[in-house]
Design a protein around this motif. Structure first.
Motif, PDB file in Angstrom:
ATOM      1  N   MET A  49       8.030 -27.091 -89.489  1.00  0.00           N
ATOM      2  CA  MET A  49       6.693 -26.691 -89.929  1.00  0.00           C
ATOM      3  C   MET A  49       6.736 -26.167 -91.355  1.00  0.00           C
ATOM      4  O   MET A  49       5.919 -26.525 -92.201  1.00  0.00           O
ATOM      5  CB  MET A  49       6.171 -25.557 -89.039  1.00  0.00           C
ATOM      6  N   ASP A  50       7.721 -25.302 -91.612  1.00  0.00           N
ATOM      7  CA  ASP A  50       7.834 -24.737 -92.960  1.00  0.00           C
ATOM      8  C   ASP A  50       8.092 -25.823 -93.997  1.00  0.00           C
ATOM      9  O   ASP A  50       7.612 -25.755 -95.124  1.00  0.00           O
ATOM     10  CB  ASP A  50       8.987 -23.727 -93.024  1.00  0.00           C
ATOM     11  N   LEU A  51       8.899 -26.817 -93.602  1.00  0.00           N
ATOM     12  CA  LEU A  51       9.244 -27.868 -94.552  1.00  0.00           C
ATOM     13  C   LEU A  51       8.073 -28.818 -94.787  1.00  0.00           C
ATOM     14  O   LEU A  51       7.906 -29.367 -95.871  1.00  0.00           O
ATOM     15  CB  LEU A  51      10.450 -28.663 -94.030  1.00  0.00           C
ATOM     16  N   MET A  52       7.274 -28.997 -93.744  1.00  0.00           N
ATOM     17  CA  MET A  52       6.169 -29.943 -93.850  1.00  0.00           C
ATOM     18  C   MET A  52       4.983 -29.369 -94.609  1.00  0.00           C
ATOM     19  O   MET A  52       4.270 -30.072 -95.302  1.00  0.00           O
ATOM     20  CB  MET A  52       5.676 -30.361 -92.451  1.00  0.00           C
ATOM     21  N   TYR A  53       4.780 -28.074 -94.389  1.00  0.00           N
ATOM     22  CA  TYR A  53       3.574 -27.469 -94.967  1.00  0.00           C
ATOM     23  C   TYR A  53       3.970 -26.328 -95.883  1.00  0.00           C
ATOM     24  O   TYR A  53       4.500 -25.321 -95.435  1.00  0.00           O
ATOM     25  CB  TYR A  53       2.671 -26.917 -93.864  1.00  0.00           C
ATOM     26  N   SER A  54       3.675 -26.489 -97.153  1.00  0.00           N
ATOM     27  CA  SER A  54       4.054 -25.431 -98.073  1.00  0.00           C
ATOM     28  C   SER A  54       2.939 -24.401 -98.197  1.00  0.00           C
ATOM     29  O   SER A  54       3.108 -23.363 -98.802  1.00  0.00           O
ATOM     30  CB  SER A  54       4.382 -26.029 -99.438  1.00  0.00           C
ATOM     31  N   ASP A  55       1.792 -24.674 -97.598  1.00  0.00           N
ATOM     32  CA  ASP A  55       0.666 -23.768 -97.806  1.00  0.00           C
ATOM     33  C   ASP A  55       0.453 -22.818 -96.619  1.00  0.00           C
ATOM     34  O   ASP A  55      -0.603 -22.243 -96.453  1.00  0.00           O
ATOM     35  CB  ASP A  55      -0.616 -24.562 -98.090  1.00  0.00           C
ATOM     36  N   TYR A  56       1.475 -22.691 -95.786  1.00  0.00           N
ATOM     37  CA  TYR A  56       1.464 -21.704 -94.700  1.00  0.00           C
ATOM     38  C   TYR A  56       0.298 -21.841 -93.724  1.00  0.00           C
ATOM     39  O   TYR A  56      -0.138 -20.886 -93.137  1.00  0.00           O
ATOM     40  CB  TYR A  56       1.501 -20.263 -95.253  1.00  0.00           C
ATOM     41  N   ARG A  57      -0.215 -23.029 -93.595  1.00  0.00           N
ATOM     42  CA  ARG A  57      -1.266 -23.166 -92.593  1.00  0.00           C
ATOM     43  C   ARG A  57      -0.637 -23.035 -91.209  1.00  0.00           C
ATOM     44  O   ARG A  57       0.559 -23.308 -91.035  1.00  0.00           O
ATOM     45  CB  ARG A  57      -2.008 -24.489 -92.761  1.00  0.00           C
ATOM     46  N   VAL A  58      -1.413 -22.595 -90.274  1.00  0.00           N
ATOM     47  CA  VAL A  58      -0.873 -22.394 -88.932  1.00  0.00           C
ATOM     48  C   VAL A  58      -0.836 -23.732 -88.198  1.00  0.00           C
ATOM     49  O   VAL A  58      -1.845 -24.418 -88.088  1.00  0.00           O
ATOM     50  CB  VAL A  58      -1.739 -21.391 -88.144  1.00  0.00           C
ATOM     51  N   VAL A  59       0.341 -24.108 -87.771  1.00  0.00           N
ATOM     52  CA  VAL A  59       0.506 -25.361 -87.047  1.00  0.00           C
ATOM     53  C   VAL A  59       1.239 -25.052 -85.753  1.00  0.00           C
ATOM     54  O   VAL A  59       2.131 -24.218 -85.728  1.00  0.00           O
ATOM     55  CB  VAL A  59       1.365 -26.366 -87.854  1.00  0.00           C
ATOM     56  N   SER A  60       0.859 -25.694 -84.702  1.00  0.00           N
ATOM     57  CA  SER A  60       1.528 -25.424 -83.428  1.00  0.00           C
ATOM     58  C   SER A  60       2.757 -26.304 -83.270  1.00  0.00           C
ATOM     59  O   SER A  60       2.922 -27.310 -83.963  1.00  0.00           O
ATOM     60  CB  SER A  60       0.561 -25.663 -82.278  1.00  0.00           C
ATOM     61  N   ASP A  61       3.619 -25.899 -82.336  1.00  0.00           N
ATOM     62  CA  ASP A  61       4.785 -26.718 -82.002  1.00  0.00           C
ATOM     63  C   ASP A  61       4.355 -28.129 -81.633  1.00  0.00           C
ATOM     64  O   ASP A  61       5.004 -29.098 -81.957  1.00  0.00           O
ATOM     65  CB  ASP A  61       5.508 -26.126 -80.780  1.00  0.00           C
ATOM     66  N   ARG A  62       3.218 -28.183 -80.925  1.00  0.00           N
ATOM     67  CA  ARG A  62       2.722 -29.476 -80.478  1.00  0.00           C
ATOM     68  C   ARG A  62       2.367 -30.377 -81.639  1.00  0.00           C
ATOM     69  O   ARG A  62       2.516 -31.593 -81.551  1.00  0.00           O
ATOM     70  CB  ARG A  62       1.485 -29.284 -79.612  1.00  0.00           C
ATOM     71  N   ALA A  63       1.865 -29.781 -82.700  1.00  0.00           N
ATOM     72  CA  ALA A  63       1.521 -30.598 -83.866  1.00  0.00           C
ATOM     73  C   ALA A  63       2.790 -31.207 -84.457  1.00  0.00           C
ATOM     74  O   ALA A  63       2.808 -32.374 -84.861  1.00  0.00           O
ATOM     75  CB  ALA A  63       0.797 -29.751 -84.909  1.00  0.00           C
ATOM     76  N   VAL A  64       3.854 -30.418 -84.488  1.00  0.00           N
ATOM     77  CA  VAL A  64       5.124 -30.944 -84.988  1.00  0.00           C
ATOM     78  C   VAL A  64       5.572 -32.105 -84.113  1.00  0.00           C
ATOM     79  O   VAL A  64       5.935 -33.178 -84.607  1.00  0.00           O
ATOM     80  CB  VAL A  64       6.216 -29.852 -85.022  1.00  0.00           C
ATOM     81  N   ASP A  65       5.518 -31.886 -82.807  1.00  0.00           N
ATOM     82  CA  ASP A  65       5.924 -32.949 -81.877  1.00  0.00           C
ATOM     83  C   ASP A  65       5.094 -34.216 -82.083  1.00  0.00           C
ATOM     84  O   ASP A  65       5.621 -35.321 -82.025  1.00  0.00           O
ATOM     85  CB  ASP A  65       5.782 -32.474 -80.427  1.00  0.00           C
ATOM     86  N   ALA A  66       3.809 -34.015 -82.313  1.00  0.00           N
ATOM     87  CA  ALA A  66       2.932 -35.178 -82.491  1.00  0.00           C
ATOM     88  C   ALA A  66       3.301 -35.949 -83.760  1.00  0.00           C
ATOM     89  O   ALA A  66       3.355 -37.181 -83.755  1.00  0.00           O
ATOM     90  CB  ALA A  66       1.471 -34.724 -82.553  1.00  0.00           C
ATOM     91  N   HIS A  67       3.592 -35.218 -84.824  1.00  0.00           N
ATOM     92  CA  HIS A  67       3.982 -35.896 -86.065  1.00  0.00           C
ATOM     93  C   HIS A  67       5.316 -36.625 -85.888  1.00  0.00           C
ATOM     94  O   HIS A  67       5.496 -37.735 -86.368  1.00  0.00           O
ATOM     95  CB  HIS A  67       4.101 -34.901 -87.219  1.00  0.00           C
ATOM     96  N   VAL A  68       6.247 -35.960 -85.198  1.00  0.00           N
ATOM     97  CA  VAL A  68       7.550 -36.597 -84.974  1.00  0.00           C
ATOM     98  C   VAL A  68       7.366 -37.856 -84.128  1.00  0.00           C
ATOM     99  O   VAL A  68       7.975 -38.892 -84.393  1.00  0.00           O
ATOM    100  CB  VAL A  68       8.542 -35.625 -84.299  1.00  0.00           C
ATOM    101  N   LYS A  69       6.501 -37.757 -83.135  1.00  0.00           N
ATOM    102  CA  LYS A  69       6.261 -38.903 -82.260  1.00  0.00           C
ATOM    103  C   LYS A  69       5.730 -40.101 -83.068  1.00  0.00           C
ATOM    104  O   LYS A  69       6.212 -41.228 -82.909  1.00  0.00           O
ATOM    105  CB  LYS A  69       5.260 -38.497 -81.182  1.00  0.00           C
ATOM    106  N   ASN A  70       4.794 -39.824 -83.942  1.00  0.00           N
ATOM    107  CA  ASN A  70       4.246 -40.899 -84.770  1.00  0.00           C
ATOM    108  C   ASN A  70       5.294 -41.468 -85.729  1.00  0.00           C
ATOM    109  O   ASN A  70       5.380 -42.677 -85.918  1.00  0.00           O
ATOM    110  CB  ASN A  70       3.037 -40.390 -85.570  1.00  0.00           C
ATOM    111  N   LEU A  71       6.066 -40.557 -86.294  1.00  0.00           N
ATOM    112  CA  LEU A  71       7.124 -40.995 -87.208  1.00  0.00           C
ATOM    113  C   LEU A  71       8.130 -41.888 -86.475  1.00  0.00           C
ATOM    114  O   LEU A  71       8.516 -42.951 -86.976  1.00  0.00           O
ATOM    115  CB  LEU A  71       7.826 -39.761 -87.806  1.00  0.00           C
TER     116      LEU A  71
END
Ligand code: CA
Length: 232
Positions: A184-206
């Motif tokens: 999350m920290d690496l993906m978003y430099s603007d400290y927006r709040v992202v859930s674990d699920r959002a990370v999983d979703a991005h990884v899934k798409n990737l």
């Protein structure tokens, strides 16, 4: 970097573990099932001296140790060496904290572990660490950080900026496990709040896009309970 001999049997593992039974069990397994030589030290404060005396090919490092704890030992080893380190912890929750400290360990194993699992991890870490710089990464995968594009065997991957950031971060440290928080920290430099699920979703798409381009290889591995790693 250590010069790794061609023969697996000649590699030496330094086991830093204060519980004699566990240390002996690990040593037996690593010898019998991996063909490794092993040395054991029982105290954290002796680990560095032993390491310097005869640098091993890999360090299996317990977290809770008398003299100096595993975190401190890991930091000091990293200050002077890129030797592969596998940390052994007693609690799985601890691993998240260790990942957050960015100690630079190559992998983590949680007690109680099966010795077979430890041998498999040791083999995997040694295999990855013996790849030369030029070999690092899947040869088909190209990442152009200046133009923010990635391609596989010349075919461009159609990635979103977040997916590209994810892939670039994972790819930069082959084999290293990243927790969801770190990603999350690496993906978003603007400290927006992202859930674990959002990370999983991005990884899934990737992964879906990577699989479409490279059906025979799994480039991003999920590590149960921990996160993800790029595993060429
Ligand atoms: Ca211990």
């Amino acid at each position: 970097m250590n010069e790794l001999p061609m023969d697996d049997g000649q590699r030496c593992i330094l086991i830093v573990e204060d519980e004699p039974k566990i240390a002996a069990l690990l040593a037996d397994y690593l010898q019998a099932h991996g063909g490794y030589r092993t040395r054991i030290v029982n105290r954290g404060d002796e680990a560095l001296d032993e390491f310097r005396r005869a640098p091993p090919d890999l360090v299996l490092l317990d977290l809770m140790l008398p003299g100096l704890d595993g975190i401190e030992v890991c930091k000091r080893l990293r200050a002077e060496s890129s030797v592969p380190i596998i940390m052994v912890t007693a609690r799985v929750e601890e691993i998240d904290r260790l990942l957050g400290l960015e100690l630079g360990a190559d992998d983590y194993v949680c007690k109680p572990f099966s010795p077979r699992e430890v041998v498999a991890r040791v083999k995997a870490v040694l295999r990855r660490s013996s790849l030369s710089e030029a070999d690092l990464g899947e040869p088909g995968l190209q990442i152009d950080s200046e133009r923010f594009v990635a391609s596989y065997k010349g075919k461009p991957l159609d990635l979103t900026p977040v997916e590209f950031a994810l892939l670039r971060s994972l790819h930069a440290k082959p084999g290293r496990v990243f927790s969801r928080e770190q990603l999350m920290d690496l993906m978003y430099s603007d400290y927006r709040v992202v859930s674990d699920r959002a990370v999983d979703a991005h990884v899934k798409n990737l992964r879906r896009k990577l699989t479409a381009a490279a059906p025979d290889v799994e480039l991003i591995e999920s590590v149960y309970g921990l996160g993800y790693r790029y595993a060429p």
